[in-house]
Design a protein around this motif. Structure first.
Motif: not given
Length: 133
Positions: A44-51, A123-133
């Motif tokens: 799982e990619i841990d997503l932060h933010g809000d759409l 248009a209302n926001g966004g999510y962002e998540g980081d991961f290592e391949k």
């Protein structure tokens, strides 16, 4: 009086047989198998933010493995821009209409190992998540 007793006995027997059949049917049902929320062989990619502030925290999920990134939308966010950045380069940049397409597959099999950032925005926001391949 005999017909009342006979009717009562017949109804009791029918009730007893029905209860026994229901008990046996319950035992014959297959056991419930608990299914993992995360797809097999995925992380799982841990997503932060809000759409959109009106939706819950699990309204978007993202997973990855060495071959692909999978983004799952559990709500309709309209058009969402999806950007995948790795090694300073844009690996993927596309738009999806979440009213029509709820799952997006992004191939990364040929992409180099390293740090990646997944960005989802509308248009209302966004999510962002980081991961290592």
């Amino acid at each position: 009086m005999k017909t009342k007793w006979l009717t009562l006995i017949v109804l009791s027997l029918i009730s007893l047989v029905t209860m026994q059949a229901m008990t046996n049917a319950h035992h014959d049902a297959p056991e419930q198998i608990e299914i993992s929320v995360i797809p097999p062989n995925m992380t799982e990619i841990d997503l932060h933010g809000d759409l959109d502030c009106s939706y819950g925290p699990d309204s978007v999920e993202a997973y990855y493995n060495s071959n692909m990134v999978v983004v799952c939308f559990h709500q309709n966010f309209g058009y969402v821009n999806i950007i995948l950045i790795g090694g300073g380069n844009t690996i993927y940049n596309g738009n999806v209409n979440t009213a029509v397409q709820q799952t997006v597959y992004i191939p990364i099999a040929g992409a180099p190992s390293g740090s990646y950032t997944l960005i989802l925005n509308n248009a209302n926001g966004g999510y962002e998540g980081d991961f290592e391949k």
